[in-house]
Design an enzyme around this catalytic site. Structure first.
Site, PDB file in Angstrom:
ATOM      1  CB  CYS D   2      -0.836   0.226   1.346  1.00 30.09           C
ATOM      2  SG  CYS D   2      -1.554  -1.410   1.638  1.00 30.09           S
ATOM      3  NE  ARG D  16      -4.239   2.109   2.485  1.00 26.39           N
ATOM      4  CZ  ARG D  16      -4.308   1.784   3.654  1.00 26.39           C
ATOM      5  NH1 ARG D  16      -5.242   1.937   4.411  1.00 26.39           N
ATOM      6  NH2 ARG D  16      -3.637   0.559   3.739  1.00 26.39           N
ATOM      7  CG  ASN D  79       0.834  -5.987   4.552  1.00 24.93           C
ATOM      8  OD1 ASN D  79       1.274  -6.513   5.703  1.00 24.93           O
ATOM      9  ND2 ASN D  79       0.271  -6.439   3.747  1.00 24.93           N
TER      10      ASN D  79
END
Lengths: 327, 327, 327, 327
Positions: D2, D16, D79
């Protein structure tokens, strides 16, 4: 593959690396003025300029890889497989086989200008030296202290390029090689400036970061860019020692270390020899993969009016100087 | 900046480049077993292992840049400015000034395992040798034929890293240096395969394209990656000549050519010397920027039971072998 | 600058980005079969294939940037400044001005094969549309569902290249663009393997590392490589929705964000519009820099037997769907 | 993986991408002030700031991926597998499970300063939400219109970094990510200058060459550098439309196209959604991989004094506007 370069301080220097996974057997050969040059199509020259260079000698005939003549003109042939293309002999041209090309030019030309004049009339032929020694696929760099050109014979014909870089490697064709330098124009020996963002506190954590992006591999395009950067930015004193030393540092930047370039069958391409000829003084300096000491052969210590070439084996054994030998 | 490397064939080799834009004056120094080592905090060792290496000698005291002891343990200090951080002497530690660190380890340790034991108790202090010779900001590589570690003293304390690469340069800290190698895992001495697209007729136009992406500049991170690639893929014969030659080819890949790295005031960083010590035989080989011939000093030709170091100047003049000198 | 691409699932898609720092004013124009096409040298075509595309309309004449005809043939013109070279009208050729080139081809040709036949006879002339609208320096991509070619008129003449990549950007000439892909052949959507050294525990710390080395800047060569990688590796469903979406993701990879490419005078080059035409269905989809929603114009909702083009303004206002509008 | 980013014009924007090869099922969730927040260790908050964001809702509990509260504070979890490390609950700390972390901060803090105060007391615990929903390995970006920080819980403990870039991706840890930007400091939206050699006629053959060297792949480090470059150089008008559009262009630079990043079993990582929240106005904008139109949910159109979250499905179907629908 190979890399050729020029360098100029007080004198003019011309040299190259020869990179391969095997060797035909090389010698330093001084060809005197009266060694008769018999050309396949162009008759025999009984007298010509003397020259010195690295050659494989086949049937008493020096097949030069690179050489410099007594007038200070240098010439080297480098691998150009996949792009080199030669033709059959043509009636209205000066037909020269590729293996004769270096003595053809160096035997007659004082400088690049005279070489250009000869090149206007030339046709490079696809003749083999003999059936076990086929015509090598090459292109050439020719340089004197003021000018440098690249000569390529391709499917499109004979291409002659100005070579402002004083460097030649292999594929792709020279116009593409030099075009590729545009991608690296920001590279510099100076510390880089932060243009990424004025709001970020970026900094140099090491010297040398101004050339980040310079390629480090051994492919021909990458060697061209790297050798060009090192050569164009080289600084050295004017003395013979400093000049020669710097030249070997330039070509050292494209040295092929054993193991880094696999050639098949467990063989590796290495830099078999590196040469640097003082074109003004006719001194041919070289190192080999296993011998880091610079060895020299001085053309003017030979009888240049002789009829037979002077040949010196390429010294490949490491010569180490033991500093405390007499303790 | 600098690069250190190890190499192993039949024997074990340990060496480095010293890159800088000026020199303190270096000598090859053999320190015999009975030269008394007076440490700032740790008393005096009257007897210790003998060692050989490159040092700046100040007030009769050899300040080693790199050395190997008679047991085959090697150690080198490399620039680590911006990250190195030392502390004041601490009561419960073995306090060692950075300029004493190499003799402290090499005088007492047979191998990396013994060095690790000493390092558990050590505190590297920020003491200057004297006020005009402040404590250099360094990190160190210590290696024997089987193991290699990197030692860094940072704000976070003493870091000891396994060094499977056998290479050290400068910033950033070693864990980041080695992490960066992950970005290059695809690089190979072999011809690349086409994974871009099976529908496109991509091909290799040159040998060496398998390492495309290898950095070619002189920054410390790039030199680390390049030296790592060359060293890890190096192939050579087992003989002394072939091993030493290959070692100089490895460090030649990170040679700093004059002109490519500006240091301010018109000065340039260059590779002042390159060393390669046969750690098993105690022979210290080196070249300098201006002298391509390998010079050697053999520790075992000295009296290792002496009380005074044997010192040899670094030979910097080009020694060229003139092959046709007697024509 | 600009990027064009093709994509094929069940249907065939053809589109492009138009990148610039200013706009001439663009419209989506459906040219019906009976709109008379008056060519400067080639007379008037009263009937021809209908086409749809993006055009600047000048004096009632649509000057297409890119279009697709009712037979599924697509064509786009992209900036080629510095390399494009046109000639004066020639007696024995079909002389076509560059601003006429798209309707000349799309009005008459069903597919690339028919286009190739026309190209054999063509001479692209350097005529300006009028004195304030000089001949743009362009090269072109022409594609149907099975074939794709690039057409360049340079000093050397008209070059027609097979285009197996289905991508076109700008400089350098197409043969060099496609040659450059050889440098990226190792790149892959898969996880990279460790070929650097079997002795080092290198690993992937992120997905996507198989394409490390893919260029990310906005220069024409870098956009070519990036768009080629994304297009050649694209995966999508076969439906219209999935295909169109994937196409915009492909060209999204070369989107020019405002601020990243300065054009002088405080202006920035941006992706003014991105198009994707379903060449089989004649539906022209587009987005603009400020409007992320895909807008469509369906050719077959127009009267293709008409005599006057149907024109639609390029919708540039962001159309946001407010999901909780009725709360 | 991400990418998160911030952007500021007149208002402050926070958003995002969520990149993955599968989806847990996402919804846009407005959490009103009176929805009771029951924490595993920290009791229940009956009243707190309202927030809006993207969440997977499990057992009526919104597990936010990213959200913004009514005070304009934004927070996103990304992540961080391989580096994230959490601990057991500790007696003297405010123990917060990672799945509670976003509401814990956004429910109580007006701005980054208040968040920092809370972070001083926190211990992030390794509790799973339930056994089939283990604690995700994440790190976080928290930002208001004036400040931005990155929060990482690693083996070394909780790290809080200033984030002057306003971008977060994944591995490696943030200090290394930001350090890596030093390698790109020369990159610029401006035309590059020739620093390679004043003697060579190098030139720009394309706009955009000032950023040559910017990485174009999808690995986390490369996305960080690219998003940083685009964000730091972004230029747009101040209006809501222009600001939101520019934000989606910024994150579009790190869009993951299907096919370019293989995740195993024939699955590919794609950008499932991209969000941009106007933190001042509480409007959450998003696009999905298959729906290019921007969809919005306006927090202030909901009853923020309610006790139950308002939930909106993520609209994934392409909404195309047919411009000539009424022909």
């Amino acid at each position: 593959m190979c890399t050729a370069a020029t360098y100029r301080t007080k004198d003019f220097y011309f040299g190259r690396t020869l990179d391969n996974d095997f060797s035909y057997g090389e010698e330093i050969v001084v060809m005197p003025r009266n060694f008769p040059l018999s050309f396949r199509y162009m008759g025999t020259q009984k007298k010509h300029y003397a020259m010195i260079g690295m050659a494989h000698v086949e049937a008493e005939c020096p097949l030069y890889y690179d050489a410099v003549n007594e007038k200070g003109l240098g010439m080297a042939g480098l691998n150009f497989v996949g792009n080199a293309s030669y033709r059959k002999a043509m009636p209205d041209r000066e037909n020269v086989a590729t293996y004769e090309f270096i003595p053809w030019i160096l035997g007659q030309c004082r400088d690049v200008e005279e070489a250009r004049a000869l090149l206007e009339k030339i046709n490079l032929t696809d003749d083999d030296f003999h059936e076990k020694l086929p015509a090598a696929r090459l292109h050439w760099m020719i340089a004197d202290r003021d000018h440098c050109i690249t000569v390529e014979s391709t499917k499109e014909g004979l291409q002659i390029y100005d070579n402002p870089v004083g460097v030649l490697t292999n594929n792709p064709p020279f116009d593409q090689q030099i075009f590729a330098l545009n991608h690296y124009m920001q590279l510099s020996p100076e510390e880089p400036q932060n243009h990424f963002s004025a709001q970020l506190p970026l900094y140099c954590y090491s010297r040398g970061m101004g050339a980040l992006g310079l390629p480090g591999d051994l492919s021909s395009q990458s060697r061209f860019v790297r050798a060009a950067f090192v050569r164009m930015n080289s600084r050295s004193g004017q003395s013979e020692g400093e000049s020669v030393s710097q030249f070997f540092h330039i070509l050292g930047s494209v040295d092929q270390q054993r193991g880094c370039c696999k050639a098949g069958d467990g063989r590796y391409e290495i830099t078999i020899y590196t040469s640097c000829c003082n074109a003004d003084k006719g001194i041919y300096y070289y190192t080999t993969y296993e011998n880091h000491q610079i060895t020299a052969v001085d053309m003017h210590r030979e009888n240049l009016e002789a009829h037979i070439p002077a040949r010196y084996p390429m010294l490949q054994e490491q010569r180490i100087y033991l500093q405390n030998s007499d303790c």
